[in-house]
Design an enzyme around this catalytic site. Structure first.
Site, short mmCIF file in Angstrom:
data_model
loop_
_atom_site.label_atom_id
_atom_site.label_comp_id
_atom_site.label_asym_id
_atom_site.label_seq_id
_atom_site.Cartn_x
_atom_site.Cartn_y
_atom_site.Cartn_z
N ALA A 115 0.84 -1.21 0.00
CA ALA A 115 0.00 0.00 0.00
C ALA A 115 0.86 1.25 0.00
CB ALA A 115 -0.92 -0.01 1.22
N SER A 158 11.72 0.36 -4.41
CA SER A 158 11.84 0.68 -5.83
C SER A 158 13.30 0.93 -6.19
CB SER A 158 11.03 1.94 -6.11
OG SER A 158 11.32 2.45 -7.38
N TYR A 183 8.33 11.11 -3.95
CA TYR A 183 7.99 9.69 -4.01
C TYR A 183 9.22 8.84 -3.69
CZ TYR A 183 7.40 5.02 -5.90
OH TYR A 183 7.41 3.66 -6.05
N LYS A 187 10.11 6.37 -0.30
CA LYS A 187 10.51 4.96 -0.32
C LYS A 187 11.83 4.78 0.44
CE LYS A 187 7.21 2.95 -2.34
NZ LYS A 187 6.47 1.89 -1.69
N PHE A 252 10.51 10.47 -24.36
CA PHE A 252 11.23 11.48 -23.58
C PHE A 252 12.74 11.27 -23.68
CE2 PHE A 252 7.28 11.18 -20.74
CZ PHE A 252 6.65 12.23 -21.37
P1 NAD Z 1 -1.07 0.42 -7.09
O1 NAD Z 1 -1.43 1.86 -6.92
O2 NAD Z 1 -1.74 -0.34 -8.16
O3 NAD Z 1 -1.28 -0.35 -5.71
C1 NAD Z 1 -1.17 0.27 -4.45
C2 NAD Z 1 -2.41 -0.08 -3.68
O4 NAD Z 1 -2.34 0.52 -2.38
C3 NAD Z 1 -3.69 0.45 -4.33
O5 NAD Z 1 -4.61 -0.61 -4.40
C4 NAD Z 1 -4.18 1.54 -3.39
O6 NAD Z 1 -5.58 1.65 -3.39
C5 NAD Z 1 -3.60 1.08 -2.06
N1 NAD Z 1 -3.32 2.15 -1.10
C6 NAD Z 1 -2.63 3.30 -1.30
N2 NAD Z 1 -2.55 4.02 -0.16
C7 NAD Z 1 -3.17 3.29 0.79
C8 NAD Z 1 -3.42 3.48 2.17
N3 NAD Z 1 -3.01 4.59 2.79
N4 NAD Z 1 -4.09 2.53 2.86
C9 NAD Z 1 -4.54 1.41 2.22
N5 NAD Z 1 -4.35 1.18 0.92
C10 NAD Z 1 -3.67 2.10 0.21
O7 NAD Z 1 0.51 0.36 -7.26
P2 NAD Z 1 1.43 -0.86 -7.62
O8 NAD Z 1 2.05 -0.57 -8.93
O9 NAD Z 1 0.74 -2.14 -7.41
O10 NAD Z 1 2.57 -0.66 -6.53
C11 NAD Z 1 2.57 -1.36 -5.31
C12 NAD Z 1 3.75 -0.91 -4.49
O11 NAD Z 1 4.95 -1.13 -5.22
C13 NAD Z 1 3.73 0.58 -4.14
O12 NAD Z 1 4.21 0.72 -2.82
C14 NAD Z 1 4.71 1.18 -5.13
O13 NAD Z 1 5.32 2.34 -4.64
C15 NAD Z 1 5.71 0.06 -5.28
N6 NAD Z 1 6.42 0.10 -6.57
C16 NAD Z 1 5.69 0.10 -7.73
C17 NAD Z 1 6.35 0.16 -8.95
C18 NAD Z 1 5.59 0.17 -10.24
O14 NAD Z 1 6.17 0.54 -11.27
N7 NAD Z 1 4.32 -0.21 -10.29
C19 NAD Z 1 7.76 0.23 -8.98
C20 NAD Z 1 8.46 0.22 -7.78
C21 NAD Z 1 7.77 0.15 -6.57
C1 UD1 Z 2 9.12 5.83 -13.07
C2 UD1 Z 2 9.46 6.72 -11.91
C3 UD1 Z 2 9.96 5.89 -10.76
C4 UD1 Z 2 8.92 4.84 -10.39
C5 UD1 Z 2 8.57 4.03 -11.63
C6 UD1 Z 2 7.48 3.06 -11.35
C7 UD1 Z 2 10.13 8.88 -12.84
C8 UD1 Z 2 11.25 9.83 -13.04
N1 UD1 Z 2 10.45 7.70 -12.30
O1 UD1 Z 2 10.28 5.13 -13.47
O2 UD1 Z 2 10.21 6.71 -9.64
O3 UD1 Z 2 9.41 3.98 -9.37
O4 UD1 Z 2 8.15 4.90 -12.68
O5 UD1 Z 2 6.26 3.71 -11.10
O6 UD1 Z 2 8.99 9.18 -13.15
N2 UD1 Z 2 8.87 7.19 -21.27
C9 UD1 Z 2 8.61 7.85 -22.45
N3 UD1 Z 2 7.33 8.31 -22.67
C10 UD1 Z 2 6.34 8.15 -21.75
C11 UD1 Z 2 6.62 7.46 -20.55
C12 UD1 Z 2 7.90 7.01 -20.34
O7 UD1 Z 2 9.49 8.02 -23.29
O8 UD1 Z 2 5.20 8.60 -22.01
C13 UD1 Z 2 10.23 6.67 -21.05
C14 UD1 Z 2 10.93 7.27 -19.85
O9 UD1 Z 2 11.61 8.44 -20.20
C15 UD1 Z 2 11.85 6.11 -19.43
C16 UD1 Z 2 11.05 4.86 -19.81
O10 UD1 Z 2 10.09 5.29 -20.78
O11 UD1 Z 2 13.03 6.14 -20.19
C17 UD1 Z 2 10.32 4.23 -18.63
O12 UD1 Z 2 9.53 5.23 -18.01
P1 UD1 Z 2 8.49 4.90 -16.83
O13 UD1 Z 2 7.61 3.79 -17.25
O14 UD1 Z 2 7.84 6.18 -16.44
O15 UD1 Z 2 9.41 4.34 -15.66
P2 UD1 Z 2 10.68 5.01 -14.95
O16 UD1 Z 2 10.96 6.37 -15.46
O17 UD1 Z 2 11.78 4.02 -15.04
#
Ligand code: NAD
Ligand code: UD1
Length: 378
Positions: A115, A158, A183, A187, A252
């Site tokens: 969460a 992350s 953000y 973390k 980007f």
């Molecule tokens: P997500 O938003 O789909 O899932 C997060 C869930 O947490 C959601 O269902 C939301 O409703 C719930 N939530 C948020 N705040 C809350 C609170 N205060 N109390 C109870 N529930 C709450 O995101 P995700 O992509 O599944 O990510 C899950 C975790 O992994 C997050 O902590 C995120 O920061 C981390 N993470 C995600 C990515 C990614 O790219 N998706 C990358 C690195 C880390």
């Molecule tokens: C991003 C977040 C990171 C987070 C992760 C997962 C930033 C700077 N970093 O990582 O903190 O943990 O998402 O939620 O936002 N790109 C494009 N066009 C787009 C979208 C992305 O060119 O419309 C490119 C980006 O420049 C990057 C790659 O695609 O090179 C991946 O981007 P993205 O999916 O946003 O992930 P991160 O930037 O790695």
């Protein structure tokens, strides 16, 4: 059908036994029958896939989610796929009273803590919201766990904590702290809180899982990523362009020191990531000696550029994805991919699904659910 019966939060029934699925893996030997786990954020993207993996491995699961970025439809579908429903409690991880009641009513052996909020841009405009959910939420959860005598925690961290990496592939011992947005800092602070906690009390067993770039969806297309509004991340954006819902991908940056000038990332299939959580839980439980904090990268070890991803998606979907090259996005690093050897060695886990599988399954989810979980909500 199970029902959470708590005084706080909304109690929701989820799922009926409609389909039975195949097993992903055997229950790890360090984990016994009848283990129950709490999954915070279990209705979200990664949490829902992990809930499925744990249910299918034979464990009981309680999900706590406030649905601020998710739909309970995900859990209904998980229940159908697993043939068993998780217990779902709608509520907030910052609600200590709710947590105490939940942990009293549902004794759990460990918590998987997903969460939190994850939109980088929103974290810049609303930093307190991010520190409250991601830091205060983690602290409140740990207090409740301590009071309930639960000391095993798997935390969703992350690769963003590495900032601009010193070298690639990134090993877990690289310096952290060069985070450039709230953000990322939230973390990092949560990681530090958990490190201090584990150092203070040998009963804590904590896994910090540093995810690289999760993409894709379950192979059935039943559950997947359902971002609200215009997606920030690459894959959901490309998928919407391919659907004709957005006109073009804006790439980007085209002058990075990479194979084609566009940014390189380590994309990992969300089901591999979900299975990595089971492996981490198993490792935490298996150790006889003091565990403290363990850090594992969850990535494939392979980097792909934005244009390579675009081409792979076009091949998987059979659609053309128009794009335009644009200046770099503030805060982006050129190249980020994992050294995943530590997870392989210590968890016996490696990502198995290749790039074309990630793209094919992301596309399947998209076409089966053009409006995400609002499509055919049951
Ligand atoms: P997500 O938003 O789909 O899932 C997060 C869930 O947490 C959601 O269902 C939301 O409703 C719930 N939530 C948020 N705040 C809350 C609170 N205060 N109390 C109870 N529930 C709450 O995101 P995700 O992509 O599944 O990510 C899950 C975790 O992994 C997050 O902590 C995120 O920061 C981390 N993470 C995600 C990515 C990614 O790219 N998706 C990358 C690195 C880390
Ligand atoms: C991003 C977040 C990171 C987070 C992760 C997962 C930033 C700077 N970093 O990582 O903190 O943990 O998402 O939620 O936002 N790109 C494009 N066009 C787009 C979208 C992305 O060119 O419309 C490119 C980006 O420049 C990057 C790659 O695609 O090179 C991946 O981007 P993205 O999916 O946003 O992930 P991160 O930037 O790695």
């Amino acid at each position: 059908m199970k029902r959470a019966a708590l005084g706080y939060g909304v109690n929701v029934e989820v799922g009926e036994v409609l389909l039975s699925g195949t097993n992903y893996r055997e229950k790890p030997s360090s984990m016994t029958q009848s283990m129950k786990f709490l999954i915070t954020g279990g209705a979200g993207y990664i949490g829902s896939h992990t809930t499925l993996v744990l249910l299918r491995a034979g464990f009981d699961v309680v999900v706590l989610d406030n649905l601020c970025n998710a739909s309970s439809e995900s859990l209904k579908r998980v229940a159908q796929m697993a043939g068993r429903a998780p217990i779902f409690v709608e509520g907030d991880i910052r609600d200590r009273v709710l947590l105490d009641q939940l942990l009293a009513q549902h004794p759990v052996q460990a918590v998987l803590h997903f969460a939190g909020l994850k939109a980088v841009g929103e974290s810049v405009t609303q930093p307190l919201l991010y520190y409250s959910n991601n830091v205060e939420g983690t602290v409140t959860l740990c207090k409740a766990m301590e009071a309930a005598g639960v000391f095993t925690l798997v935390f969703s961290s992350s690769a963003t904590v590495y900032g601009d990496p010193v070298t690639v592939p990134i090993t877990e011992d690289q310096p952290v702290g060069q985070t450039i947005n709230p953000y990322g800092r939230s973390k990092l602070i949560a990681e530090q809180v958990l490190g201090d906690l584990a150092a203070s009390d040998p009963r804590w067993r904590v896994a910090l899982l540093r995810y690289f770039n999760p993409v894709g969806a379950h192979e059935t297309g039943q559950i997947g990523e359902d971002p609200r509004g215009i997606p920030n991340n690459l894959l959901p954006y490309i998928a919407r362009v391919a659907m004709g819902k957005l006109p073009e991908l804006v790439v980007f940056g085209y002058d990075y020191p990479t194979v084609d000038g566009t940014g390189v990332r380590d994309y990992i299939h969300v089901m591999d990531l979900a299975e990595g959580h089971l492996a981490a839980l198993s490792a935490l439980k298996a150790k006889k000696s003091r565990v403290g904090v363990q850090v594992w990268n969850l990535g494939t070890g392979q980097g792909y550029s934005v244009l390579q991803i675009l081409r792979a998606f076009e091949a998987a979907s059979g659609r053309t994805v128009p794009y335009r090259l644009a200046p770099r996005r503030a805060g982006d690093v050129a190249i980020s991919y994992a050294n995943s050897a530590k997870a392989a060695l210590e968890l016996g886990w490696t990502a198995k699904r290749d790039l074309s599988t990630m793209m094919r399954e992301a596309w399947r989810w998209q076409i089966m659910n053009p409006d995400g979980y609002q499509t055919g909500e049951s």
